[in-house]
Design a protein around this motif. Sequence first.
Motif, PDB file in Angstrom:
ATOM      1  N   GLN A  11       0.819  -1.213   0.000  1.00  0.00           N
ATOM      2  CA  GLN A  11       0.000   0.000   0.000  1.00  0.00           C
ATOM      3  C   GLN A  11       0.853   1.264   0.000  1.00  0.00           C
ATOM      4  OE1 GLN A  11      -2.435  -0.799   3.417  1.00  0.00           O
ATOM      5  NE2 GLN A  11      -4.087  -1.684   2.186  1.00  0.00           N
ATOM      6  N   ASN A  12       2.056   1.178   0.531  1.00  0.00           N
ATOM      7  CA  ASN A  12       2.938   2.341   0.590  1.00  0.00           C
ATOM      8  C   ASN A  12       3.901   2.423  -0.579  1.00  0.00           C
ATOM      9  OD1 ASN A  12       1.868   3.349   3.019  1.00  0.00           O
ATOM     10  ND2 ASN A  12       3.065   1.847   4.170  1.00  0.00           N
ATOM     11  N   LEU A  13       3.835   1.475  -1.484  1.00  0.00           N
ATOM     12  CA  LEU A  13       4.724   1.440  -2.632  1.00  0.00           C
ATOM     13  C   LEU A  13       4.282   2.457  -3.685  1.00  0.00           C
ATOM     14  CD1 LEU A  13       7.115  -0.121  -3.930  1.00  0.00           C
ATOM     15  CD2 LEU A  13       5.410  -1.622  -4.956  1.00  0.00           C
ATOM     16  N   ALA A  14       5.171   3.299  -4.113  1.00  0.00           N
ATOM     17  CA  ALA A  14       4.866   4.260  -5.177  1.00  0.00           C
ATOM     18  C   ALA A  14       5.179   3.612  -6.518  1.00  0.00           C
ATOM     19  CB  ALA A  14       5.691   5.528  -5.001  1.00  0.00           C
ATOM     20  N   ALA A  15       4.365   3.922  -7.493  1.00  0.00           N
ATOM     21  CA  ALA A  15       4.515   3.321  -8.818  1.00  0.00           C
ATOM     22  C   ALA A  15       5.274   4.240  -9.764  1.00  0.00           C
ATOM     23  CB  ALA A  15       3.145   3.008  -9.396  1.00  0.00           C
ATOM     24  N   VAL A  16       5.765   3.645 -10.856  1.00  0.00           N
ATOM     25  CA  VAL A  16       6.356   4.372 -11.971  1.00  0.00           C
ATOM     26  C   VAL A  16       5.588   3.947 -13.220  1.00  0.00           C
ATOM     27  CG1 VAL A  16       8.424   4.730 -13.371  1.00  0.00           C
ATOM     28  CG2 VAL A  16       8.631   4.478 -10.884  1.00  0.00           C
ATOM     29  N   ASP A  17       5.094   4.917 -13.961  1.00  0.00           N
ATOM     30  CA  ASP A  17       4.355   4.656 -15.199  1.00  0.00           C
ATOM     31  C   ASP A  17       5.307   4.931 -16.360  1.00  0.00           C
ATOM     32  OD1 ASP A  17       2.686   4.601 -17.415  1.00  0.00           O
ATOM     33  OD2 ASP A  17       1.252   6.046 -16.621  1.00  0.00           O
ATOM     34  N   VAL A  18       5.545   3.931 -17.204  1.00  0.00           N
ATOM     35  CA  VAL A  18       6.486   4.106 -18.304  1.00  0.00           C
ATOM     36  C   VAL A  18       5.806   4.220 -19.665  1.00  0.00           C
ATOM     37  CG1 VAL A  18       8.395   2.979 -17.075  1.00  0.00           C
ATOM     38  CG2 VAL A  18       6.894   1.617 -18.565  1.00  0.00           C
ATOM     39  N   HIS A  19       4.480   4.385 -19.667  1.00  0.00           N
ATOM     40  CA  HIS A  19       3.771   4.528 -20.938  1.00  0.00           C
ATOM     41  C   HIS A  19       2.653   5.551 -20.803  1.00  0.00           C
ATOM     42  CE1 HIS A  19       1.628   2.530 -24.596  1.00  0.00           C
ATOM     43  NE2 HIS A  19       1.948   3.797 -24.801  1.00  0.00           N
ATOM     44  N   ALA A  20       3.014   6.796 -21.076  1.00  0.00           N
ATOM     45  CA  ALA A  20       2.039   7.882 -21.032  1.00  0.00           C
ATOM     46  C   ALA A  20       2.268   8.785 -22.234  1.00  0.00           C
ATOM     47  CB  ALA A  20       2.193   8.683 -19.737  1.00  0.00           C
ATOM     48  N   HIS A  21       1.270   9.603 -22.513  1.00  0.00           N
ATOM     49  CA  HIS A  21       1.369  10.569 -23.603  1.00  0.00           C
ATOM     50  C   HIS A  21       0.885  11.928 -23.132  1.00  0.00           C
ATOM     51  CE1 HIS A  21       0.857   6.708 -25.898  1.00  0.00           C
ATOM     52  NE2 HIS A  21       2.034   7.145 -26.296  1.00  0.00           N
ATOM     53  N   VAL A  22       1.520  12.944 -23.646  1.00  0.00           N
ATOM     54  CA  VAL A  22       1.096  14.327 -23.437  1.00  0.00           C
ATOM     55  C   VAL A  22       0.685  14.860 -24.796  1.00  0.00           C
ATOM     56  CG1 VAL A  22       1.929  16.654 -22.898  1.00  0.00           C
ATOM     57  CG2 VAL A  22       2.555  14.735 -21.417  1.00  0.00           C
ATOM     58  N   GLY A  23      -0.402  15.601 -24.827  1.00  0.00           N
ATOM     59  CA  GLY A  23      -0.847  16.215 -26.069  1.00  0.00           C
ATOM     60  C   GLY A  23      -2.276  15.851 -26.404  1.00  0.00           C
ATOM     61  N   SER A  59       5.757  10.135 -23.921  1.00  0.00           N
ATOM     62  CA  SER A  59       6.165  10.640 -25.226  1.00  0.00           C
ATOM     63  C   SER A  59       5.081  11.624 -25.655  1.00  0.00           C
ATOM     64  CB  SER A  59       6.331   9.514 -26.250  1.00  0.00           C
ATOM     65  OG  SER A  59       5.154   8.747 -26.346  1.00  0.00           O
ATOM     66  N   HIS A  60       5.475  12.586 -26.450  1.00  0.00           N
ATOM     67  CA  HIS A  60       4.495  13.558 -26.935  1.00  0.00           C
ATOM     68  C   HIS A  60       3.691  12.907 -28.048  1.00  0.00           C
ATOM     69  CE1 HIS A  60       2.595  17.252 -28.101  1.00  0.00           C
ATOM     70  NE2 HIS A  60       3.210  17.873 -27.101  1.00  0.00           N
ATOM     71  N   ILE A  61       2.380  13.008 -27.962  1.00  0.00           N
ATOM     72  CA  ILE A  61       1.506  12.348 -28.932  1.00  0.00           C
ATOM     73  C   ILE A  61       1.766  12.826 -30.359  1.00  0.00           C
ATOM     74  CG2 ILE A  61      -0.495  13.900 -28.773  1.00  0.00           C
ATOM     75  CD1 ILE A  61      -0.654  10.061 -28.746  1.00  0.00           C
ATOM     76  N   GLU A  62       2.242  14.057 -30.516  1.00  0.00           N
ATOM     77  CA  GLU A  62       2.518  14.580 -31.858  1.00  0.00           C
ATOM     78  C   GLU A  62       3.728  13.909 -32.509  1.00  0.00           C
ATOM     79  OE1 GLU A  62       2.627  18.854 -31.856  1.00  0.00           O
ATOM     80  OE2 GLU A  62       0.603  18.989 -31.038  1.00  0.00           O
ATOM     81  N   ALA A  63       4.498  13.149 -31.725  1.00  0.00           N
ATOM     82  CA  ALA A  63       5.599  12.373 -32.308  1.00  0.00           C
ATOM     83  C   ALA A  63       5.078  11.091 -32.950  1.00  0.00           C
ATOM     84  CB  ALA A  63       6.629  12.028 -31.232  1.00  0.00           C
ATOM     85  N   LEU A  64       3.802  10.786 -32.715  1.00  0.00           N
ATOM     86  CA  LEU A  64       3.211   9.539 -33.197  1.00  0.00           C
ATOM     87  C   LEU A  64       2.052   9.743 -34.161  1.00  0.00           C
ATOM     88  CD1 LEU A  64       3.143   7.851 -29.694  1.00  0.00           C
ATOM     89  CD2 LEU A  64       4.914   7.618 -31.449  1.00  0.00           C
ATOM     90  N   LEU A  65       1.335  10.831 -34.005  1.00  0.00           N
ATOM     91  CA  LEU A  65       0.136  11.089 -34.809  1.00  0.00           C
ATOM     92  C   LEU A  65       0.259  12.386 -35.573  1.00  0.00           C
ATOM     93  CD1 LEU A  65      -2.627  10.162 -32.198  1.00  0.00           C
ATOM     94  CD2 LEU A  65      -1.818   8.758 -34.105  1.00  0.00           C
ATOM     95  N   ARG A  74       9.786  18.160 -33.844  1.00  0.00           N
ATOM     96  CA  ARG A  74       9.104  19.195 -33.040  1.00  0.00           C
ATOM     97  C   ARG A  74       8.547  18.598 -31.746  1.00  0.00           C
ATOM     98  NH1 ARG A  74       4.382  21.780 -36.012  1.00  0.00           N
ATOM     99  NH2 ARG A  74       3.293  19.941 -35.252  1.00  0.00           N
ATOM    100  N   ALA A  75       7.944  17.424 -31.843  1.00  0.00           N
ATOM    101  CA  ALA A  75       7.347  16.796 -30.664  1.00  0.00           C
ATOM    102  C   ALA A  75       8.400  16.413 -29.624  1.00  0.00           C
ATOM    103  CB  ALA A  75       6.541  15.577 -31.087  1.00  0.00           C
ATOM    104  N   ASN A  76       9.551  15.928 -30.065  1.00  0.00           N
ATOM    105  CA  ASN A  76      10.621  15.605 -29.122  1.00  0.00           C
ATOM    106  C   ASN A  76      11.138  16.852 -28.417  1.00  0.00           C
ATOM    107  OD1 ASN A  76      10.767  12.796 -29.357  1.00  0.00           O
ATOM    108  ND2 ASN A  76      12.247  12.865 -31.030  1.00  0.00           N
ATOM    109  N   ARG A  77      11.261  17.946 -29.142  1.00  0.00           N
ATOM    110  CA  ARG A  77      11.685  19.211 -28.508  1.00  0.00           C
ATOM    111  C   ARG A  77      10.678  19.619 -27.440  1.00  0.00           C
ATOM    112  NH1 ARG A  77      12.619  21.840 -34.048  1.00  0.00           N
ATOM    113  NH2 ARG A  77      14.687  21.097 -34.585  1.00  0.00           N
ATOM    114  N   ALA A  78       9.396  19.514 -27.778  1.00  0.00           N
ATOM    115  CA  ALA A  78       8.341  19.875 -26.825  1.00  0.00           C
ATOM    116  C   ALA A  78       8.393  18.956 -25.603  1.00  0.00           C
ATOM    117  CB  ALA A  78       6.971  19.801 -27.495  1.00  0.00           C
ATOM    118  N   ALA A  79       8.617  17.667 -25.826  1.00  0.00           N
ATOM    119  CA  ALA A  79       8.685  16.712 -24.715  1.00  0.00           C
ATOM    120  C   ALA A  79       9.813  17.071 -23.746  1.00  0.00           C
ATOM    121  CB  ALA A  79       8.856  15.295 -25.242  1.00  0.00           C
ATOM    122  N   ALA A  80      10.968  17.440 -24.270  1.00  0.00           N
ATOM    123  CA  ALA A  80      12.090  17.818 -23.400  1.00  0.00           C
ATOM    124  C   ALA A  80      11.740  19.049 -22.578  1.00  0.00           C
ATOM    125  CB  ALA A  80      13.342  18.062 -24.240  1.00  0.00           C
ATOM    126  N   ARG A  81      11.137  20.051 -23.213  1.00  0.00           N
ATOM    127  CA  ARG A  81      10.734  21.267 -22.476  1.00  0.00           C
ATOM    128  C   ARG A  81       9.706  20.949 -21.395  1.00  0.00           C
ATOM    129  NH1 ARG A  81      10.704  23.434 -27.647  1.00  0.00           N
ATOM    130  NH2 ARG A  81       8.439  23.348 -27.737  1.00  0.00           N
TER     131      ARG A  81
END
Length: 133
Positions: A11-23, A59-65, A74-81
């Motif tokens: 219950q006290n374990l924090a998770a790490v999500d390795v598959h998310a998208h922004v955008g 990953s930024h969704i614009e790098a995929l769609l 452009r999407a990778n630059r945005a992701a870094a920022r």
Amino acid sequence: MTMDAKTSAIQNLAAVDVHAHVGNYRKGRHKLVERCMSASAEEVVQRAKAARTEMTVFSHIEALLPPGKANVIRANRAAARIAESQKALRFWAVLNPRQADTFSQARDLLAHPKCAGLKIHPELHLYPISKHG
């Protein structure tokens, strides 16, 4: 360790999500699906906190769609920022083997302290993995 101690530890374990998208997810689906699949960096962090997830790699969704026409550079630059502005976020540098300039960009981004590594997406970049695997 007793069962109560094991339950408490989980219950006290924090998770790490390795598959998310922004955008904004725009794939011509139902508007509710597109709204649920879209998120700003702030929304991703808020959802993660609600699920006791302490770090999210996105990953930024614009790098995929759109499929086969994504603006990976452009999407990778945005992701870094974006990752720089959010303590709980890390990003994947997206590489499309059909776009030569993404190789040098990915090489540079791998040195970024918030870059978790590389992401490839044969389905959305429209190439067979056997050709560029």
